[in-house]
Design a protein around this motif. Structure first.
Motif, PDB file in Angstrom:
ATOM      1  N   VAL A 295       0.835  -1.203   0.000  1.00 47.22           N
ATOM      2  CA  VAL A 295       0.000   0.000   0.000  1.00 47.22           C
ATOM      3  C   VAL A 295       0.867   1.249   0.000  1.00 47.22           C
ATOM      4  O   VAL A 295       0.595   2.216  -0.730  1.00 47.22           O
ATOM      5  CB  VAL A 295      -0.957  -0.003   1.204  1.00 47.22           C
ATOM      6  N   LYS A 296       1.949   1.255   0.787  1.00 50.91           N
ATOM      7  CA  LYS A 296       2.856   2.406   0.779  1.00 50.91           C
ATOM      8  C   LYS A 296       3.421   2.633  -0.618  1.00 50.91           C
ATOM      9  O   LYS A 296       3.546   3.773  -1.073  1.00 50.91           O
ATOM     10  CB  LYS A 296       4.000   2.164   1.777  1.00 50.91           C
ATOM     11  N   SER A 297       3.770   1.553  -1.288  1.00 47.62           N
ATOM     12  CA  SER A 297       4.290   1.653  -2.653  1.00 47.62           C
ATOM     13  C   SER A 297       3.287   2.340  -3.576  1.00 47.62           C
ATOM     14  O   SER A 297       3.630   3.290  -4.297  1.00 47.62           O
ATOM     15  CB  SER A 297       4.626   0.249  -3.184  1.00 47.62           C
ATOM     16  N   ILE A 298       2.040   1.876  -3.549  1.00 44.80           N
ATOM     17  CA  ILE A 298       1.025   2.437  -4.444  1.00 44.80           C
ATOM     18  C   ILE A 298       0.677   3.871  -4.064  1.00 44.80           C
ATOM     19  O   ILE A 298       0.447   4.722  -4.931  1.00 44.80           O
ATOM     20  CB  ILE A 298      -0.233   1.551  -4.457  1.00 44.80           C
ATOM     21  N   LEU A 299       0.663   4.176  -2.772  1.00 44.23           N
ATOM     22  CA  LEU A 299       0.399   5.551  -2.351  1.00 44.23           C
ATOM     23  C   LEU A 299       1.502   6.482  -2.838  1.00 44.23           C
ATOM     24  O   LEU A 299       1.240   7.604  -3.279  1.00 44.23           O
ATOM     25  CB  LEU A 299       0.269   5.625  -0.828  1.00 44.23           C
ATOM     26  N   ARG A 300       2.746   6.031  -2.775  1.00 48.25           N
ATOM     27  CA  ARG A 300       3.859   6.851  -3.271  1.00 48.25           C
ATOM     28  C   ARG A 300       3.829   7.008  -4.785  1.00 48.25           C
ATOM     29  O   ARG A 300       4.342   7.985  -5.324  1.00 48.25           O
ATOM     30  CB  ARG A 300       5.183   6.212  -2.841  1.00 48.25           C
ATOM     31  N   SER A 301       3.217   6.042  -5.464  1.00 48.43           N
ATOM     32  CA  SER A 301       3.171   6.097  -6.927  1.00 48.43           C
ATOM     33  C   SER A 301       2.250   7.191  -7.434  1.00 48.43           C
ATOM     34  O   SER A 301       2.423   7.698  -8.547  1.00 48.43           O
ATOM     35  CB  SER A 301       2.702   4.746  -7.489  1.00 48.43           C
ATOM     36  N   GLY A 302       1.240   7.548  -6.647  1.00 43.67           N
ATOM     37  CA  GLY A 302       0.278   8.555  -7.066  1.00 43.67           C
ATOM     38  C   GLY A 302      -0.835   8.018  -7.945  1.00 43.67           C
ATOM     39  O   GLY A 302      -1.664   8.787  -8.448  1.00 43.67           O
ATOM     40  N   TYR A 303      -0.897   6.691  -8.113  1.00 44.13           N
ATOM     41  CA  TYR A 303      -1.926   6.123  -8.981  1.00 44.13           C
ATOM     42  C   TYR A 303      -3.257   5.912  -8.274  1.00 44.13           C
ATOM     43  O   TYR A 303      -4.232   5.526  -8.902  1.00 44.13           O
ATOM     44  CB  TYR A 303      -1.429   4.820  -9.620  1.00 44.13           C
ATOM     45  N   VAL A 304      -3.319   6.155  -6.974  1.00 40.93           N
ATOM     46  CA  VAL A 304      -4.605   6.205  -6.280  1.00 40.93           C
ATOM     47  C   VAL A 304      -4.695   7.555  -5.565  1.00 40.93           C
ATOM     48  O   VAL A 304      -3.681   8.097  -5.117  1.00 40.93           O
ATOM     49  CB  VAL A 304      -4.783   5.046  -5.258  1.00 40.93           C
ATOM     50  N   ASN A 305      -5.891   8.104  -5.503  1.00 41.83           N
ATOM     51  CA  ASN A 305      -6.068   9.360  -4.771  1.00 41.83           C
ATOM     52  C   ASN A 305      -7.110   9.244  -3.664  1.00 41.83           C
ATOM     53  O   ASN A 305      -7.440  10.217  -2.999  1.00 41.83           O
ATOM     54  CB  ASN A 305      -6.421  10.505  -5.715  1.00 41.83           C
ATOM     55  N   ALA A 306      -7.627   8.033  -3.481  1.00 36.44           N
ATOM     56  CA  ALA A 306      -8.504   7.732  -2.341  1.00 36.44           C
ATOM     57  C   ALA A 306      -8.145   6.331  -1.860  1.00 36.44           C
ATOM     58  O   ALA A 306      -7.668   5.505  -2.642  1.00 36.44           O
ATOM     59  CB  ALA A 306      -9.970   7.814  -2.733  1.00 36.44           C
ATOM     60  N   LEU A 307      -8.358   6.073  -0.585  1.00 37.17           N
ATOM     61  CA  LEU A 307      -7.907   4.809  -0.003  1.00 37.17           C
ATOM     62  C   LEU A 307      -8.930   4.264   0.979  1.00 37.17           C
ATOM     63  O   LEU A 307      -9.503   5.010   1.775  1.00 37.17           O
ATOM     64  CB  LEU A 307      -6.566   5.017   0.714  1.00 37.17           C
ATOM     65  N   ILE A 308      -9.139   2.942   0.928  1.00 33.15           N
ATOM     66  CA  ILE A 308      -9.981   2.253   1.899  1.00 33.15           C
ATOM     67  C   ILE A 308      -9.169   1.108   2.481  1.00 33.15           C
ATOM     68  O   ILE A 308      -8.740   0.209   1.752  1.00 33.15           O
ATOM     69  CB  ILE A 308     -11.272   1.720   1.253  1.00 33.15           C
ATOM     70  N   VAL A 309      -8.919   1.150   3.786  1.00 30.52           N
ATOM     71  CA  VAL A 309      -8.142   0.130   4.481  1.00 30.52           C
ATOM     72  C   VAL A 309      -8.799  -0.163   5.822  1.00 30.52           C
ATOM     73  O   VAL A 309      -9.743   0.509   6.217  1.00 30.52           O
ATOM     74  CB  VAL A 309      -6.675   0.582   4.713  1.00 30.52           C
ATOM     75  N   ASP A 310      -8.284  -1.171   6.524  1.00 31.66           N
ATOM     76  CA  ASP A 310      -8.783  -1.452   7.867  1.00 31.66           C
ATOM     77  C   ASP A 310      -7.861  -0.820   8.904  1.00 31.66           C
ATOM     78  O   ASP A 310      -6.777  -0.331   8.572  1.00 31.66           O
ATOM     79  CB  ASP A 310      -8.912  -2.965   8.089  1.00 31.66           C
ATOM     80  N   GLU A 311      -8.289  -0.838  10.153  1.00 30.46           N
ATOM     81  CA  GLU A 311      -7.540  -0.176  11.225  1.00 30.46           C
ATOM     82  C   GLU A 311      -6.128  -0.728  11.380  1.00 30.46           C
ATOM     83  O   GLU A 311      -5.160   0.039  11.548  1.00 30.46           O
ATOM     84  CB  GLU A 311      -8.281  -0.349  12.558  1.00 30.46           C
ATOM     85  N   PHE A 312      -5.975  -2.069  11.358  1.00 32.65           N
ATOM     86  CA  PHE A 312      -4.652  -2.668  11.537  1.00 32.65           C
ATOM     87  C   PHE A 312      -3.693  -2.168  10.470  1.00 32.65           C
ATOM     88  O   PHE A 312      -2.540  -1.841  10.751  1.00 32.65           O
ATOM     89  CB  PHE A 312      -4.753  -4.215  11.469  1.00 32.65           C
ATOM     90  N   LEU A 313      -4.159  -2.126   9.230  1.00 36.04           N
ATOM     91  CA  LEU A 313      -3.325  -1.655   8.127  1.00 36.04           C
ATOM     92  C   LEU A 313      -3.060  -0.164   8.233  1.00 36.04           C
ATOM     93  O   LEU A 313      -1.943   0.308   7.993  1.00 36.04           O
ATOM     94  CB  LEU A 313      -3.996  -1.983   6.793  1.00 36.04           C
ATOM     95  N   ALA A 314      -4.074   0.602   8.630  1.00 33.62           N
ATOM     96  CA  ALA A 314      -3.916   2.053   8.759  1.00 33.62           C
ATOM     97  C   ALA A 314      -2.815   2.401   9.747  1.00 33.62           C
ATOM     98  O   ALA A 314      -2.014   3.324   9.512  1.00 33.62           O
ATOM     99  CB  ALA A 314      -5.242   2.689   9.191  1.00 33.62           C
ATOM    100  N   ARG A 315      -2.748   1.670  10.860  1.00 36.27           N
ATOM    101  CA  ARG A 315      -1.698   1.943  11.852  1.00 36.27           C
ATOM    102  C   ARG A 315      -0.310   1.773  11.253  1.00 36.27           C
ATOM    103  O   ARG A 315       0.626   2.518  11.585  1.00 36.27           O
ATOM    104  CB  ARG A 315      -1.858   1.007  13.051  1.00 36.27           C
ATOM    105  N   CYS A 316      -0.169   0.801  10.354  1.00 33.31           N
ATOM    106  CA  CYS A 316       1.132   0.547   9.733  1.00 33.31           C
ATOM    107  C   CYS A 316       1.537   1.672   8.782  1.00 33.31           C
ATOM    108  O   CYS A 316       2.730   1.872   8.530  1.00 33.31           O
ATOM    109  CB  CYS A 316       1.117  -0.770   8.960  1.00 33.31           C
ATOM    110  N   LEU A 317       0.567   2.389   8.251  1.00 28.52           N
ATOM    111  CA  LEU A 317       0.856   3.428   7.262  1.00 28.52           C
ATOM    112  C   LEU A 317       1.362   4.712   7.898  1.00 28.52           C
ATOM    113  O   LEU A 317       1.883   5.581   7.199  1.00 28.52           O
ATOM    114  CB  LEU A 317      -0.395   3.729   6.430  1.00 28.52           C
ATOM    115  N   ILE A 318       1.191   4.853   9.210  1.00 37.08           N
ATOM    116  CA  ILE A 318       1.660   6.073   9.876  1.00 37.08           C
ATOM    117  C   ILE A 318       2.816   5.786  10.819  1.00 37.08           C
ATOM    118  O   ILE A 318       3.268   6.671  11.499  1.00 37.08           O
ATOM    119  CB  ILE A 318       0.519   6.768  10.651  1.00 37.08           C
TER     120      ILE A 318
END
Length: 318
Positions: A295-318
Motif C-alpha cells: 500500500v505504501k508503494s502504491i500511495l507513493r506512486s500517485g496512482y490512487v487518490n482515495a484509499l480504503i483500508v482497515d484499522e490494523f493496516l492504517a496503523r502501519c501506514l503512519i
C-alpha cells in the motif's frame, strides 16, 4: 468423580473462556449460549459476570472513532490523498474483509451517479463490495474490467462473473476483456488489440469516472500460481531483481512507487498507467497489515487518490 472434575478451577476457567468467546467473538445471545451448552439463561448471565470478575474478559472503553479520524487525517496528509476511509478491524480476517467491503460499497454509493463509467480491477474484495451495494435511488452506471482474465478456469472472483454482478447492481452495461491479462508475446498482444470486441473495451478506459483498484502484494514464487502460470521463471526473477513490492492491474511497482520497467509490460492486456492516472477518482482498497509495504508503494506512486483500508493496516501506514 465426574462432578468433582467438572468443578475444578481449570475446567471452570475453560468454561468461562468458551462462554466468553461465544458471546463476544461469535455474537451469540445469552439464550443461544444457554441452548447450546444445555444450561439456563440466568446461569449464562452469571458466568459472563464471572468472566469479568476473574479476568477472563477485560472491558476497555476506547474512543475508536476519534482514533480512526486522527489516523485518517495523518495518512491523508502524509500521502496527499483526496480521501481515506478506515474500516473496523476484527480478529477474524473474514469479518475485517467484509467490513472493508461494506465501507467501500457505501463510498461507491456516494460517488457513482447515472451516466458514469466505473472500472474495477481483479480482487476478492469485489464480492464483499457487491454484496453490500444498495443504492437508495436508481442508477445506471457502466462497469468495466480494467484487465484481461487471470485464469481460464471459472471462478467467482473472475472478471466476467464480477462484471455481471456489478451490472446487476449498477443497471448499466458491462465490459470485460475476454482474453488473458498476460499473453505470451508482444506480437500476440498487438494482434488481440486489433480485435473489435477487445478494442471496444479499451475504448471505455479514457471515459472512466471512478476506478476501484485492489492493491496486491508482489510475493514470489506464489505469484506464479496466482496468475495461472502466466508468469515465467524469467519474469519472476526479473521482478525480484527490480524489487517489485506491489501490483495493480498487472503492473508492478517498487517500494518507492516507481513502475517496474519489466518485460511483462509488453504482454499485459490492461489499462495503461497514463490512462489510469487520468481517471478522476481512483480508489485503492487493501485489508491486512501484511499489505502495508504494498500500500505504501502504491500511495507513493500517485496512482490512487482515495484509499480504503482497515484499522490494523492504517496503523502501519503512519
Amino acid at each position: 468423580m465426574k462432578q468433582a472434575q467438572s468443578t475444578s478451577p481449570k475446567n471452570k476457567r475453560d468454561l468461562l473462556v468458551k462462554i466468553a468467546k461465544l458471546y463476544y467473538y461469535e455474537g451469540l445471545s445469552q439464550q443461544q449460549i444457554a441452548d447450546r451448552l444445555f444450561m439456563s439463561r440466568s446461569n449464562v448471565s452469571m458466568l459472563l459476570k464471572s468472566c469479568e470478575d476473574n479476568g477472563v474478559v477485560v472491558i476497555r472503553i476506547v474512543d475508536s472513532e476519534s482514533k480512526a479520524v486522527d489516523m485518517a487525517a495523518r495518512i491523508k496528509d502524509k500521502y496527499s490523498l483526496q480521501d481515506i476511509q478506515i474500516a473496523t478491524s476484527h480478529s477474524d480476517p473474514e469479518i475485517t474483509q467484509d467490513n472493508a467491503g461494506a465501507l467501500a460499497a457505501a463510498y461507491l454509493e456516494r460517488h457513482l451517479e447515472t451516466g458514469m463509467k466505473f472500472g474495477f480491477s481483479s480482487g476478492r474484495i469485489n464480492l464483499n463490495i457487491i454484496s453490500h451495494l444498495d443504492f437508495s435511488d436508481f442508477v445506471k452506471v457502466d462497469s468495466v474490467a480494467l484487465s484481461g482474465c487471470l485464469s481460464g478456469k471459472y471462478s467467482k472472483y473472475g472478471n466476467i462473473e464480477i462484471a455481471h454482478s456489478f451490472m446487476s447492481k449498477l443497471h448499466g452495461d458491462a465490459y470485460t476483456v475476454n482474453a488473458p491479462m498476460m499473453v505470451q508475446s508482444k506480437a500476440l498482444k498487438t494482434l488481440l488489440l486489433q480485435e473489435p470486441l477487445i478494442q471496444k473495451v479499451f475504448q471505455q478506459f479514457p471515459h472512466l469516472d471512478v476506478a476501484l483498484l485492489a492493491i496486491g502484494t508482489a510475493k514470489f514464487p506464489h505469484r506464479m500460481a496466482m496468475h495461472d502460470g502466466q508468469l515465467s521463471s524469467a519474469d519472476v526473477l526479473q521482478l525480484i531483481e527490480m524489487k517489485a513490492e506491489a501490483v495493480i492491474c498487472g503492473r508492478y511497482f517498487d517500494i518507492q512507487g516507481s513502475p517496474c520497467n519489466a518485460g511483462i509490460n509488453e504482454r499485459i492486456l490492461a489499462i495503461d498507467l497514463e490512462t489510469l492516472k487520468r481517471i478522476p477518482l481512483r480508489i485503492g482498497v487493501a485489508v491486512g497489515s501484511e499489505r502495508a509495504s504494498a500500500v505504501k508503494s502504491i500511495l507513493r506512486s500517485g496512482y490512487v487518490n482515495a484509499l480504503i483500508v482497515d484499522e490494523f493496516l492504517a496503523r502501519c501506514l503512519i
